[in-house]
Design a protein around this motif. Structure first.
Motif, PDB file in Angstrom:
ATOM      1  N   ALA A 189      35.538 197.800  52.771  1.00  0.00           N
ATOM      2  CA  ALA A 189      35.889 196.360  52.639  1.00  0.00           C
ATOM      3  C   ALA A 189      34.853 195.452  52.064  1.00  0.00           C
ATOM      4  O   ALA A 189      35.146 194.525  51.381  1.00  0.00           O
ATOM      5  CB  ALA A 189      36.012 195.905  54.148  1.00  0.00           C
ATOM      6  N   THR A 190      33.657 196.062  51.780  1.00  0.00           N
ATOM      7  CA  THR A 190      32.468 195.257  51.123  1.00  0.00           C
ATOM      8  C   THR A 190      32.488 195.258  49.577  1.00  0.00           C
ATOM      9  O   THR A 190      32.221 194.765  48.649  1.00  0.00           O
ATOM     10  CB  THR A 190      31.228 195.723  51.624  1.00  0.00           C
ATOM     11  N   ALA A 191      33.674 196.440  49.145  1.00  0.00           N
ATOM     12  CA  ALA A 191      33.664 196.670  47.761  1.00  0.00           C
ATOM     13  C   ALA A 191      34.517 195.652  47.272  1.00  0.00           C
ATOM     14  O   ALA A 191      35.806 195.133  48.020  1.00  0.00           O
ATOM     15  CB  ALA A 191      34.221 197.997  47.473  1.00  0.00           C
ATOM     16  N   ALA A 192      34.606 195.241  45.869  1.00  0.00           N
ATOM     17  CA  ALA A 192      35.735 194.250  45.462  1.00  0.00           C
ATOM     18  C   ALA A 192      37.031 194.931  45.233  1.00  0.00           C
ATOM     19  O   ALA A 192      37.164 196.216  44.551  1.00  0.00           O
ATOM     20  CB  ALA A 192      34.964 193.909  43.829  1.00  0.00           C
ATOM     21  N   ALA A 193      37.979 194.469  45.625  1.00  0.00           N
ATOM     22  CA  ALA A 193      39.265 195.307  45.542  1.00  0.00           C
ATOM     23  C   ALA A 193      39.865 195.016  44.119  1.00  0.00           C
ATOM     24  O   ALA A 193      39.371 194.195  43.197  1.00  0.00           O
ATOM     25  CB  ALA A 193      40.483 194.375  46.411  1.00  0.00           C
ATOM     26  N   ALA A 194      40.457 196.178  43.821  1.00  0.00           N
ATOM     27  CA  ALA A 194      41.073 196.161  42.432  1.00  0.00           C
ATOM     28  C   ALA A 194      42.310 195.474  42.171  1.00  0.00           C
ATOM     29  O   ALA A 194      42.444 194.766  41.288  1.00  0.00           O
ATOM     30  CB  ALA A 194      41.333 197.824  41.977  1.00  0.00           C
ATOM     31  N   ALA A 195      43.124 195.298  43.398  1.00  0.00           N
ATOM     32  CA  ALA A 195      44.429 194.839  43.411  1.00  0.00           C
ATOM     33  C   ALA A 195      44.785 194.390  44.846  1.00  0.00           C
ATOM     34  O   ALA A 195      44.179 194.789  45.838  1.00  0.00           O
ATOM     35  CB  ALA A 195      45.525 195.698  42.701  1.00  0.00           C
ATOM     36  N   ARG A 196      45.919 193.510  44.776  1.00  0.00           N
ATOM     37  CA  ARG A 196      46.592 193.252  46.060  1.00  0.00           C
ATOM     38  C   ARG A 196      48.105 193.432  46.161  1.00  0.00           C
ATOM     39  O   ARG A 196      48.650 193.572  44.859  1.00  0.00           O
ATOM     40  CB  ARG A 196      46.353 191.689  46.334  1.00  0.00           C
ATOM     41  N   VAL A 197      48.701 193.904  47.085  1.00  0.00           N
ATOM     42  CA  VAL A 197      50.188 194.359  47.153  1.00  0.00           C
ATOM     43  C   VAL A 197      50.970 192.948  46.971  1.00  0.00           C
ATOM     44  O   VAL A 197      50.816 192.132  48.032  1.00  0.00           O
ATOM     45  CB  VAL A 197      50.435 194.965  48.258  1.00  0.00           C
ATOM     46  N   ASP A 198      51.735 192.684  45.876  1.00  0.00           N
ATOM     47  CA  ASP A 198      52.642 191.550  45.922  1.00  0.00           C
ATOM     48  C   ASP A 198      53.927 192.072  46.572  1.00  0.00           C
ATOM     49  O   ASP A 198      54.372 190.982  47.220  1.00  0.00           O
ATOM     50  CB  ASP A 198      53.282 191.451  44.482  1.00  0.00           C
ATOM     51  N   PHE A 199      54.144 193.148  46.857  1.00  0.00           N
ATOM     52  CA  PHE A 199      55.225 193.571  47.617  1.00  0.00           C
ATOM     53  C   PHE A 199      55.262 195.076  47.963  1.00  0.00           C
ATOM     54  O   PHE A 199      54.739 195.708  47.145  1.00  0.00           O
ATOM     55  CB  PHE A 199      56.625 193.245  46.505  1.00  0.00           C
ATOM     56  N   ALA A 200      55.898 195.162  48.997  1.00  0.00           N
ATOM     57  CA  ALA A 200      55.912 196.640  49.374  1.00  0.00           C
ATOM     58  C   ALA A 200      56.990 196.729  50.428  1.00  0.00           C
ATOM     59  O   ALA A 200      57.327 196.098  51.393  1.00  0.00           O
ATOM     60  CB  ALA A 200      54.680 197.230  50.119  1.00  0.00           C
ATOM     61  N   VAL A 201      58.046 197.883  50.237  1.00  0.00           N
ATOM     62  CA  VAL A 201      59.187 198.051  50.834  1.00  0.00           C
ATOM     63  C   VAL A 201      59.171 199.599  51.402  1.00  0.00           C
ATOM     64  O   VAL A 201      59.162 200.495  50.475  1.00  0.00           O
ATOM     65  CB  VAL A 201      60.448 197.518  50.311  1.00  0.00           C
ATOM     66  N   GLY A 202      59.887 200.073  52.546  1.00  0.00           N
ATOM     67  CA  GLY A 202      59.788 201.377  52.742  1.00  0.00           C
ATOM     68  C   GLY A 202      58.415 201.769  53.355  1.00  0.00           C
ATOM     69  O   GLY A 202      57.484 201.079  53.677  1.00  0.00           O
ATOM     70  N   ASN A 203      58.221 203.070  53.306  1.00  0.00           N
ATOM     71  CA  ASN A 203      57.000 203.619  54.089  1.00  0.00           C
ATOM     72  C   ASN A 203      56.162 203.892  53.059  1.00  0.00           C
ATOM     73  O   ASN A 203      55.482 204.984  52.488  1.00  0.00           O
ATOM     74  CB  ASN A 203      57.616 205.177  54.397  1.00  0.00           C
TER      75      ASN A 203
END
Length: 448
Positions: free
Chosen positions: A24-38
């Motif tokens: 959590a302390t590391a810089a995130a590469a990306a964020r999820v714009d959209f996710a559907v399903g498993n």
């Protein structure tokens, strides 16, 4: 195998979320714009966690879509859409807010399919970006492209250039070109076949945009008093026309659309790409979906110089939500034509007669039957095709138009509650025999 792009830099990553609390302390590469399903994120140590909209994806994680799909937005502005049954790993990612030479985006597509719009990584130094597969590596100079596994991999370039390399050599692909790579040592070869990867649908409510009119027909004819579409995010944008002097057809999901006070579509932004109208041939909306044509425009963010646009036929709107009950229903529905643009050719000919047609949608088999007649230049061309749809987006890369052409493409999407509307753009890619028409583009909208 790895693939390198060469037109506009951007990491092509799909959905990876933070698998370790300790990261959590590391810089995130990306964020999820959209996710559907498993859809899940897999950590390097084997941890698994579900991914949903807004989740962060860390370097070292793998996004596995399983029976779903996902779209990722990276911190450098790139977008990655992952198809069902895909595994996408962020091998290494660094971006400090500007392209200062230290940025890096290395990814692996382990299986499945992906479509990406690259961002700032790789714009200055193309060696800072690559996507690796089991038979080749793909590098960029900045672009929009897609990859799918099959008999090896197929790589298709939408905008910009990509470089596909392996032990057999390298092949540079420009806009509209595709390559097939079958083994790690077989030389990449050009192919007419293209990847067929509908973009991941946005997770917002349905809503479509357009403003005043050109031609429309059928029941439920829109009026100029129809509600206008508001500027904002979450729009699908499909267009066909001419870019930098060459015929072009493409589509994007989850764009930010800007409309004028009269309701006309003026701008579309997606990642680092920015489309701007310079001349409106016409525009129309019924408050749910819109269609129109820019007589001219400009595309920025696609390489070092601006790209001139001409005769941009478009449909645009917020797609039917993926959880709408219509997508789990059965049976067929008929869609009558609601409106259309007058087709244009690359030689300057503009149609003067009505485009007609219907769609037949089978919600059990996920197919869209297209039947249209397109008059232009004293000829009438018939489009008969069956396009597959997934999560409300459909496309086809090889329709036959009345025997006159054998290489046509179309793409479209559903909009409105219960998939009440559908819009598509089309392009005849052959130089039609016996005519001076060149290549033809247009758009059409249908209502159930």
């Amino acid at each position: 195998m790895h693939i390198a792009l060469t037109s506009r830099p951007s990491p092509l990553l799909l959905a990876l979320a933070a698998a370790y609390p300790g990261l959590a302390t590391a810089a995130a590469a990306a964020r999820v714009d959209f996710a559907v399903g498993n859809v899940v994120a897999l950590g390097a140590a084997g941890s698994t966690r579900p991914l949903s909209k807004g989740a962060e994806v860390q370097p070292g994680e793998t996004v596995s879509t399983r029976d779903g799909r996902a779209q990722l937005r990276f911190s450098d502005g790139s977008l990655v859409s992952l198809q069902p049954q895909s595994d996408f790993r962020v091998d290494s990612y660094r971006y400090a807010g500007q392209a200062d030479g230290s940025e890096q985006g290395f990814f692996s597509l382990l299986k499945g399919g992906m479509r990406t719009i690259t961002g700032l990584i790789g714009r200055t130094n193309k060696d800072n970006y690559r996507v690796t597969t089991n038979v080749a590596t793909i590098g960029i100079r900045g672009t929009e492209y897609s990859i799918t596994y099959g008999d090896g991999i197929t790589v298709s370039t939408g905008e910009g250039q990509v470089m596909v390399c392996n032990g057999g050599g390298c092949l540079l692909l420009s806009s509209g070109e595709s390559a097939l790579v079958t083994t790690p040592t077989s030389q990449p070869s050009r192919t007419e076949a293209r990847t067929n990867l509908p973009p991941a649908p946005p997770s917002v409510s349905p809503q479509v945009f357009f403003a005043s009119g050109e031609q429309r027909s059928g029941n439920g004819t829109p009026t100029l008093n129809s509600p206008l579409l508001p500027s904002g995010e979450g729009y699908n944008f499909h267009w066909a026309g001419v870019k930098s002097g060459n015929p072009y057809i493409t589509y994007f999901g989850d764009t930010n659309a800007g409309f004028g006070s009269d309701g006309s579509l003026s701008t579309v932004a997606v990642g680092v790409l920015n489309y701007s109208a310079q001349g409106n041939g016409f525009y129309f909306t019924d408050g749910t979906i819109g269609w129109g044509r820019w007589s001219s425009g400009v595309l920025t963010g696609d390489g070092p110089s601006d790209q001139a646009l001409k005769d941009v036929h478009y449909v645009v709107g917020k797609p039917t939500p993926t959880n709408d009950p219509v997508f789990s229903s059965s049976g067929t529905s008929t869609y009558n034509m609601l409106g259309f643009t007058m087709p244009t050719s690359t030689t300057g000919v503009v149609g003067t007669q009505a485009v007609t047609g219907q769609l037949s949608v089978n919600f059990s088999t996920y197919q869209v039957g297209v039947n249209m007649t397109v008059p232009i230049g004293g000829k009438t061309y018939v489009i008969t095709d069956t396009a597959s749809w997934s999560y409300g987006v459909f496309s086809s890369g090889g329709f036959i138009c009345g025997g006159a052409c054998t290489n046509g493409q179309l793409s479209g999407f559903f909009a409105g509650s219960g998939a009440s509307h559908a819009g598509l753009t089309y392009q005849f890619l052959d130089n039609l025999p016996g005519t001076d028409l060149g290549k033809i583009s247009g758009a059409a909208v249908f209502k159930k």
